[in-house]
Design a protein around this motif. Structure first.
Motif, PDB file in Angstrom:
ATOM      1  N   VAL A  55       0.867  -1.183   0.000  1.00  0.00           N
ATOM      2  CA  VAL A  55       0.000   0.000   0.000  1.00  0.00           C
ATOM      3  C   VAL A  55       0.895   1.221   0.000  1.00  0.00           C
ATOM      4  O   VAL A  55       1.898   1.267   0.720  1.00  0.00           O
ATOM      5  N   CYS A  56       0.555   2.217  -0.802  1.00  0.00           N
ATOM      6  CA  CYS A  56       1.314   3.477  -0.842  1.00  0.00           C
ATOM      7  C   CYS A  56       0.301   4.599  -1.079  1.00  0.00           C
ATOM      8  O   CYS A  56      -0.106   4.842  -2.210  1.00  0.00           O
ATOM      9  N   LYS A  57      -0.124   5.270   0.010  1.00  0.00           N
ATOM     10  CA  LYS A  57      -1.214   6.235  -0.070  1.00  0.00           C
ATOM     11  C   LYS A  57      -0.846   7.550   0.600  1.00  0.00           C
ATOM     12  O   LYS A  57      -0.238   7.566   1.680  1.00  0.00           O
ATOM     13  N   LYS A  58      -1.255   8.630  -0.019  1.00  0.00           N
ATOM     14  CA  LYS A  58      -1.135   9.961   0.578  1.00  0.00           C
ATOM     15  C   LYS A  58      -2.294  10.140   1.549  1.00  0.00           C
ATOM     16  O   LYS A  58      -3.462  10.079   1.147  1.00  0.00           O
ATOM     17  N   ILE A  59      -2.002  10.368   2.825  1.00  0.00           N
ATOM     18  CA  ILE A  59      -3.071  10.398   3.829  1.00  0.00           C
ATOM     19  C   ILE A  59      -3.086  11.696   4.638  1.00  0.00           C
ATOM     20  O   ILE A  59      -3.848  11.804   5.597  1.00  0.00           O
ATOM     21  N   ALA A  60      -2.245  12.670   4.297  1.00  0.00           N
ATOM     22  CA  ALA A  60      -2.215  13.919   5.064  1.00  0.00           C
ATOM     23  C   ALA A  60      -1.722  15.054   4.177  1.00  0.00           C
ATOM     24  O   ALA A  60      -1.166  14.836   3.101  1.00  0.00           O
ATOM     25  N   HIS A  61      -1.941  16.285   4.654  1.00  0.00           N
ATOM     26  CA  HIS A  61      -1.437  17.462   3.949  1.00  0.00           C
ATOM     27  C   HIS A  61      -0.022  17.809   4.388  1.00  0.00           C
ATOM     28  O   HIS A  61       0.766  18.331   3.607  1.00  0.00           O
ATOM     29  N   GLU A  62       0.293  17.551   5.658  1.00  0.00           N
ATOM     30  CA  GLU A  62       1.623  17.846   6.192  1.00  0.00           C
ATOM     31  C   GLU A  62       2.371  16.540   6.447  1.00  0.00           C
ATOM     32  O   GLU A  62       1.777  15.456   6.500  1.00  0.00           O
ATOM     33  N   ARG A  63       3.679  16.666   6.627  1.00  0.00           N
ATOM     34  CA  ARG A  63       4.516  15.476   6.782  1.00  0.00           C
ATOM     35  C   ARG A  63       4.039  14.615   7.947  1.00  0.00           C
ATOM     36  O   ARG A  63       3.637  15.110   9.000  1.00  0.00           O
ATOM     37  N   LEU A  64       4.120  13.316   7.763  1.00  0.00           N
ATOM     38  CA  LEU A  64       3.695  12.355   8.779  1.00  0.00           C
ATOM     39  C   LEU A  64       4.822  12.143   9.780  1.00  0.00           C
ATOM     40  O   LEU A  64       6.001  12.076   9.405  1.00  0.00           O
ATOM     41  N   THR A  65       4.462  11.984  11.050  1.00  0.00           N
ATOM     42  CA  THR A  65       5.477  11.945  12.099  1.00  0.00           C
ATOM     43  C   THR A  65       5.362  10.750  13.030  1.00  0.00           C
ATOM     44  O   THR A  65       6.305  10.484  13.775  1.00  0.00           O
ATOM     45  N   ALA A  66       4.248  10.033  13.043  1.00  0.00           N
ATOM     46  CA  ALA A  66       4.093   8.905  13.972  1.00  0.00           C
ATOM     47  C   ALA A  66       3.212   7.841  13.343  1.00  0.00           C
ATOM     48  O   ALA A  66       2.255   8.140  12.618  1.00  0.00           O
ATOM     49  N   LEU A  67       3.537   6.571  13.649  1.00  0.00           N
ATOM     50  CA  LEU A  67       2.772   5.423  13.169  1.00  0.00           C
ATOM     51  C   LEU A  67       2.787   4.357  14.259  1.00  0.00           C
ATOM     52  O   LEU A  67       3.852   3.929  14.701  1.00  0.00           O
ATOM     53  N   VAL A  68       1.598   3.946  14.692  1.00  0.00           N
ATOM     54  CA  VAL A  68       1.457   2.941  15.745  1.00  0.00           C
ATOM     55  C   VAL A  68       0.448   1.897  15.294  1.00  0.00           C
ATOM     56  O   VAL A  68      -0.668   2.246  14.869  1.00  0.00           O
ATOM     57  N   PHE A  69       0.817   0.615  15.372  1.00  0.00           N
ATOM     58  CA  PHE A  69      -0.104  -0.478  15.058  1.00  0.00           C
ATOM     59  C   PHE A  69      -0.730  -0.998  16.344  1.00  0.00           C
ATOM     60  O   PHE A  69      -0.033  -1.279  17.316  1.00  0.00           O
ATOM     61  N   ARG A  70      -2.064  -1.125  16.314  1.00  0.00           N
ATOM     62  CA  ARG A  70      -2.803  -1.646  17.461  1.00  0.00           C
ATOM     63  C   ARG A  70      -3.708  -2.773  16.983  1.00  0.00           C
ATOM     64  O   ARG A  70      -3.866  -3.001  15.781  1.00  0.00           O
ATOM     65  N   GLU A  71      -4.309  -3.473  17.937  1.00  0.00           N
ATOM     66  CA  GLU A  71      -5.065  -4.670  17.588  1.00  0.00           C
ATOM     67  C   GLU A  71      -6.268  -4.356  16.711  1.00  0.00           C
ATOM     68  O   GLU A  71      -6.566  -5.078  15.760  1.00  0.00           O
ATOM     69  N   GLU A  72      -6.965  -3.272  16.998  1.00  0.00           N
ATOM     70  CA  GLU A  72      -8.175  -2.941  16.253  1.00  0.00           C
ATOM     71  C   GLU A  72      -7.953  -1.878  15.182  1.00  0.00           C
ATOM     72  O   GLU A  72      -8.843  -1.644  14.368  1.00  0.00           O
ATOM     73  N   CYS A  73      -6.791  -1.252  15.184  1.00  0.00           N
ATOM     74  CA  CYS A  73      -6.588  -0.116  14.290  1.00  0.00           C
ATOM     75  C   CYS A  73      -5.107   0.179  14.138  1.00  0.00           C
ATOM     76  O   CYS A  73      -4.260  -0.442  14.794  1.00  0.00           O
ATOM     77  N   LEU A  74      -4.807   1.118  13.280  1.00  0.00           N
ATOM     78  CA  LEU A  74      -3.482   1.728  13.251  1.00  0.00           C
ATOM     79  C   LEU A  74      -3.677   3.231  13.409  1.00  0.00           C
ATOM     80  O   LEU A  74      -4.710   3.788  13.027  1.00  0.00           O
ATOM     81  N   VAL A  75      -2.686   3.870  14.017  1.00  0.00           N
ATOM     82  CA  VAL A  75      -2.786   5.287  14.367  1.00  0.00           C
ATOM     83  C   VAL A  75      -1.658   6.041  13.684  1.00  0.00           C
ATOM     84  O   VAL A  75      -0.499   5.619  13.716  1.00  0.00           O
ATOM     85  N   THR A  76      -1.997   7.157  13.056  1.00  0.00           N
ATOM     86  CA  THR A  76      -1.001   8.007  12.407  1.00  0.00           C
ATOM     87  C   THR A  76      -1.111   9.424  12.961  1.00  0.00           C
ATOM     88  O   THR A  76      -2.163   9.837  13.457  1.00  0.00           O
ATOM     89  N   ALA A  77      -0.008  10.167  12.882  1.00  0.00           N
ATOM     90  CA  ALA A  77      -0.010  11.569  13.293  1.00  0.00           C
ATOM     91  C   ALA A  77       0.768  12.371  12.262  1.00  0.00           C
ATOM     92  O   ALA A  77       1.727  11.875  11.665  1.00  0.00           O
ATOM     93  N   CYS A  78       0.341  13.607  12.055  1.00  0.00           N
ATOM     94  CA  CYS A  78       1.027  14.486  11.108  1.00  0.00           C
ATOM     95  C   CYS A  78       1.436  15.767  11.815  1.00  0.00           C
ATOM     96  O   CYS A  78       1.025  16.036  12.949  1.00  0.00           O
ATOM     97  N   GLN A  79       2.250  16.559  11.137  1.00  0.00           N
ATOM     98  CA  GLN A  79       2.821  17.742  11.747  1.00  0.00           C
ATOM     99  C   GLN A  79       1.772  18.806  12.058  1.00  0.00           C
ATOM    100  O   GLN A  79       2.016  19.696  12.870  1.00  0.00           O
TER     101      GLN A  79
END
Length: 589
Positions: A532-556
């Motif tokens: 998978v290679c997807k643009k998911i934010a307007h600003e640079r991405l800074t965090a990625l966490v995998f969890r049992e029910e989801c994955l979590v991302t954060a941007c600047q």
């Protein structure tokens, strides 16, 4: 701009994506950010980081996840509802605003956490470290308060596995310090004495009559230490630096276990596989690189990003391993002496003790069906993700056919075959500070001692890049794919160089390692293509966490987004009659 799931324009923000296990969907009601959602002004260059802790006390009815994230000068601590309920941004458990410095990273102490109290470490741009309790709000200790130990930015901070009171802090000075949260720091600058040293590192202790912080000082490589990570068995420590090196240490014996060199530029992030066999890194060469602890070599590289890779993380919930040959799992004596133990159990145990959420995991959920991966007896499939300054998230599948390829063999059919004019990868490095470019010789000597004078005769991408003159790169500048506007160094290289002049590793030293197991050429190892290679934010991405029910991302921009795994969409959000506008600029499809 309306976003679409799998179709639409190339630059559209995606709110869902499809993998072989199903569709991941962005949960717009589960978005965490500043309560007042202040518009992003681009002034705060400190990355937005995310930490999770699971607090378990069924009798109190307060069990559940807690989330901490930093935005600019602010630090927030919330109850995390995941995909089950909408986020209530009006009721943070704790909120702190700092003056004169910015929080850069944080980590929870899982050994001592309870629903009534949790210890949280926070590092800052000015070098200080704070220990707080965001639940009780009574605890507040400050280390390196007068900046006598180190005056540079804290780049990574973690509690030492198995220790309730010791933690490790790395700085952009290239040094790491071991603290005991119960000990004070001295009133004068510490004096050190050598304790142990080796190639590329040294360890020192304080010369004092009474024990005080720091307990140890590590000096690693040349340039800033960008991140470090302990192995799942807690025995090994992986460190990535601005000099482009990954160094793996036996933490207890302080011995080097292996090294790896980036293809170009510094390494920015590092993560261990759930079983401790592999390490994945990302950095300024726009690549992700997988290194094997057992074989002491690069296994493969992945090309999918068009700018620096800010974070890499293995997903233990979609990793499938069935170990039939009894190979060891990075140093655990029990696992090494008991090869009959299923590796899936090992992964589950490592997730329980050290995953980023702190929540016990059920490894049978969301894991891939091993029979669908390969027909061979021994089955391997690792999933990891990466995010970059290009605002793109990539997911990668590392399978057995890649893992078993010997060094220097022809690429497998599943890897990417570069086009004949594939000069885009080195060209994208033009946004690095000029100090890097000016130090590259026009005719470097390769490991065999022969210089190449004609780039048209070079057979490998590495050789073409090594012999490309500076002027030629400038002529190609307008054609390169690298997104300069996402690279921090391209904005600040004139004011604050990424490395001091005396910290830059000589290029001829890097050329000596090129073509070896520690730094193979691009055509000597498989080149992965992202699942998978997807643009998911307007600003640079800074965090990625995998969890049992989801994955979590954060941007600047300060938005922390939750992506529900297939079949895990919360009922509250699924049946909402209103389709809210997402901060990413797209609507849910």
């Amino acid at each position: 701009m309306a976003a679409q799931g799998e179709g639409g324009g190339k630059d559209e923000i995606k709110t869902q994506f499809i993998t072989r296990e199903g569709t991941y969907k962005l949960m717009t009601l589960s978005e965490y950010s500043r309560p007042n959602r202040v518009a992003y002004n681009g002034q705060a260059n400190t990355p937005v980081k995310v930490s999770f802790i699971y607090l378990n006390d069924p009798s109190s009815g307060q069990s559940g996840d807690r989330i901490c994230f930093n935005v600019g000068r602010e630090l927030y601590f919330y109850a995390y509802k995941g995909v089950r309920k909408a986020a209530d941004l009006t009721k943070p458990i704790d909120k702190r605003v700092y003056k004169g410095t910015f929080p850069t990273c944080h980590d929870f102490n899982r050994l001592t956490a309870s629903v009534d109290s949790v210890m949280l470490l926070v590092g800052f741009t000015a070098g200080q470290v704070q220990l707080i309790d965001p639940i009780k709000k009574e605890l507040s200790k400050l280390y390196n308060e007068e900046r006598l130990i180190d005056k540079t930015k804290v780049t990574c901070i973690k509690w030492i596995p198995g220790s309730p009171n010791q933690f490790l802090v790395s700085h952009s000075s290239g040094q790491m310090y071991v603290y005991n949260e119960e000990l004070p720091c001295g009133a004068t600058p510490p004096h050190y004495q050598s304790f142990k040293s080796g190639e590329g590192f040294s360890v020192h202790t304080c010369k004092t009559k009474s024990t005080r912080n720091p307990l140890y000082r590590w000096v690693v490589g040349e340039g800033a230490i960008n991140e470090f990570a302990f192995s799942p068995c807690s025995k090994y420590l992986a460190v990535v630096s601005q000099d482009g090196y990954l160094r793996i240490y036996n933490y207890n014996t302080m011995e080097v276990m292996g090294v790896m060199k980036s293809y170009f530029g510094g390494l920015l992030c590092v993560c261990w596989s759930p079983d401790g066999k592999y390490i994945v890194t990302g950095g300024e060469d726009d690549l992700v690189t997988v290194w094997s602890l057992a074989e002491k070599r690069v296994i493969c590289r992945g090309q999918g990003h068009k700018s620096w890779v800010n974070a890499v993380t293995f997903d233990p919930f979609t990793t499938s391993v069935n170990d039939c040959d009894g190979n060891d799992f990075s140093g655990s004596d029990e696992e090494f002496n008991n090869p009959s133990r299923n590796s899936r159990d090992s992964i589950r145990d490592s997730v329980k003790s050290g995953n980023s959420s702190g929540k016990p995991a059920n490894s049978n959920r969301n894991s891939l069906d091993a029979k669908s991966l390969t027909a061979t007896t021994c089955l391997y499939s690792y999933r990891f993700g990466s995010i970059g300054q290009d605002t793109v998230m990539c997911l990668w599948d590392l399978t057995e056919d890649i893992l078993r390829q010997p060094f220097g063999s022809a690429r497998s059919r599943t890897s990417v075959i570069l086009p004949s004019n594939a000069m885009s990868l080195p060209a994208r490095c033009n946004s690095l500070p000029h100090s890097h470019l000016n130090s590259i010789p026009k005719e470097p000597s390769l490991p065999d001692g022969n210089a190449h004078h004609n780039t048209s005769n070079a057979t490998s991408l590495t050789q073409k890049f090594a012999t490309l003159a500076i002027g030629d790169r400038k002529d190609r500048e307008e054609k390169k794919e690298h997104k300069r506007n996402f690279s921090l160094a391209s904005k600040s290289s004139d004011k604050t160089p990424l490395l001091k002049a005396n910290h830059v590793k000589p290029v001829d030293e890097s050329m000596k390692i090129l073509g070896t197991h520690a730094c193979p050429r691009l055509d000597e190892v498989p080149l992965l293509e992202p699942l998978v290679c997807k643009k998911i934010a307007h600003e640079r991405l800074t965090a990625l966490v995998f969890r049992e029910e989801c994955l979590v991302t954060a941007c600047q921009e300060g938005f922390v987004c939750t992506w529900a795994r297939p079949g895990k969409v919360g009922l509250t959000q699924q049946h909402s009659s209103v389709t809210p506008q997402s901060s990413t600029g797209g609507t849910v499809v």
